[in-house]
Design a protein around this motif. Sequence first.
Motif, PDB file in Angstrom:
ATOM      1  N   LEU A  81      49.277   1.461  35.975  1.00 25.29           N
ATOM      2  CA  LEU A  81      50.444   1.405  36.112  1.00 25.29           C
ATOM      3  C   LEU A  81      51.104   2.558  35.489  1.00 25.29           C
ATOM      4  CD1 LEU A  81      52.854  -1.370  35.255  1.00 25.29           C
ATOM      5  CD2 LEU A  81      52.597  -0.855  33.115  1.00 25.29           C
ATOM      6  N   VAL A  82      52.201   3.172  36.237  1.00 22.82           N
ATOM      7  CA  VAL A  82      53.465   4.282  35.621  1.00 22.82           C
ATOM      8  C   VAL A  82      54.137   3.335  34.499  1.00 22.82           C
ATOM      9  CG1 VAL A  82      54.330   5.872  35.726  1.00 22.82           C
ATOM     10  CG2 VAL A  82      52.291   5.429  37.078  1.00 22.82           C
ATOM     11  N   SER A 136      60.760  -0.080  29.228  1.00 24.69           N
ATOM     12  CA  SER A 136      60.246  -0.628  27.636  1.00 24.69           C
ATOM     13  C   SER A 136      61.439   0.037  26.551  1.00 24.69           C
ATOM     14  CB  SER A 136      59.830   1.416  27.419  1.00 24.69           C
ATOM     15  OG  SER A 136      60.524   2.343  27.754  1.00 24.69           O
ATOM     16  N   GLY A 137      61.528  -1.324  25.353  1.00 24.59           N
ATOM     17  CA  GLY A 137      62.738  -1.232  24.787  1.00 24.59           C
ATOM     18  C   GLY A 137      63.616  -2.954  24.884  1.00 24.59           C
ATOM     19  N   THR A 174      59.390   1.762  36.264  1.00 19.74           N
ATOM     20  CA  THR A 174      57.781   1.142  36.107  1.00 19.74           C
ATOM     21  C   THR A 174      57.274   0.515  37.458  1.00 19.74           C
ATOM     22  OG1 THR A 174      58.372   0.530  33.467  1.00 19.74           O
ATOM     23  CG2 THR A 174      56.359  -1.035  34.247  1.00 19.74           C
ATOM     24  N   SER A 175      56.412   1.187  37.530  1.00 22.59           N
ATOM     25  CA  SER A 175      55.757   0.626  38.795  1.00 22.59           C
ATOM     26  C   SER A 175      54.246   0.769  38.450  1.00 22.59           C
ATOM     27  CB  SER A 175      56.385   1.316  39.921  1.00 22.59           C
ATOM     28  OG  SER A 175      55.848   1.739  41.227  1.00 22.59           O
ATOM     29  N   ILE A 177      61.827  -4.371  34.554  1.00 23.27           N
ATOM     30  CA  ILE A 177      61.796  -4.302  35.686  1.00 23.27           C
ATOM     31  C   ILE A 177      60.699  -3.952  35.689  1.00 23.27           C
ATOM     32  CG2 ILE A 177      62.732  -4.298  38.251  1.00 23.27           C
ATOM     33  CD1 ILE A 177      65.112  -4.540  36.552  1.00 23.27           C
ATOM     34  N   ALA A 178      59.703  -4.597  36.240  1.00 24.56           N
ATOM     35  CA  ALA A 178      58.418  -3.338  37.197  1.00 24.56           C
ATOM     36  C   ALA A 178      59.151  -3.607  38.602  1.00 24.56           C
ATOM     37  CB  ALA A 178      57.378  -3.774  36.633  1.00 24.56           C
ATOM     38  N   GLY A 179      58.455  -2.117  39.520  1.00 29.39           N
ATOM     39  CA  GLY A 179      57.748  -2.335  40.799  1.00 29.39           C
ATOM     40  C   GLY A 179      56.374  -2.610  41.848  1.00 29.39           C
ATOM     41  N   TYR A 180      56.455  -1.907  42.535  1.00 28.09           N
ATOM     42  CA  TYR A 180      55.394  -1.898  42.946  1.00 28.09           C
ATOM     43  C   TYR A 180      55.320  -0.786  44.083  1.00 28.09           C
ATOM     44  CZ  TYR A 180      50.337  -3.080  43.826  1.00 28.09           C
ATOM     45  OH  TYR A 180      48.477  -3.343  44.022  1.00 28.09           O
TER      46      TYR A 180
END
Length: 338
Positions: free
Chosen positions: A326-327, A333-334, A289-290, A272-275
């Motif tokens: 991106l951070v 990760s994984g 992660t964002s 999952i990634a956000g913003y």
Amino acid sequence: MARVGIREVAVLAGVAVGTVSNYLNHPDRVSDDKAQRIRYAIDSLGFVPSNAGRQLRLGVSRVIGYIAPDVSNPYFAEIAESVERRADERGVTVFLANSHRDRAREDSYLQVFEQHQVQGLLVSSHTQIEDRLEQVRKRGTPSVLVGQRARSLAQPSVSLDDVSGGRQAMQHLIEVGCRRMAFVGGPLGISQVADRLTGASEAVRAFGAATLEVIDQTDRTVRGGHEVGEALLARPADMRPEGIFAVNDLLALGIMQALVLGGVSVPRDVAIAGYDDNEFAEASLIPLTSVQGRHDGYGAAVVDLLFDEIEGNTIDEPHRMFEPSLVARASTSGFGRA
């Protein structure tokens, strides 16, 4: 209780009303003896000078207005704080208004700030507001559109390259091994949402071996994310997306919480990634992660651009656009690892 006026101060100090006015506006014109008596009268009566009257007489204000769509979102609170720091350096005060993403409230605040003759306006909006800002500008109040690139060269703006940000988020999910992708957010009438989807779609098309599902969720809050997560839990595991890009961090955190509570492993089963990279992204139990849009110079750029407008300076770059980055954290990760 009646407000103490300038006449009461003059009577107690034993001076003319005009002398008190000079003390407040032109202290160099008042003798030390009279100034001391006026100070005593002001302290004794609890007199508070009114800047409003002075500003109306002189035609100047040391106040700018900032209309934000949702100050409960840490992202907008951070922008407001950075704007306030720069404004303070310039010796002006920022009045903050929260529109709650409601057009009628936006219009009301625009009217209030105009009536109070603020020097200028900073406006973050989820609606098309340029036509209204144009009318305000024609009546003499300059403005800067914040967080959304303006269409007109006459309307200065400071924004992020949201197409790039969406592309970076989706490329990252592809790189960690996700193939069934989902974009969560809405409505697409909001330019920032549409731009992030555009970037995400470009990344999927460029890769060629991934699919992209668009999940419309106009409630871009943790609660809205919960709703999406619970709906995904109702699907068979092989019908769920492997990589989820949410249009902001609050949505992403709500999705992640619902999935984890439902027994889904993040990031092993779903990445999952956000913003926005708000303060909760890194502090989450599973750090998120964002896409980071914050820049040290963002608030300064917003305020400085407004004062270029106020002072009538030549503006070489009316639309200032910052590049997000991106951070990567533990929520992606994984992925796929046992």
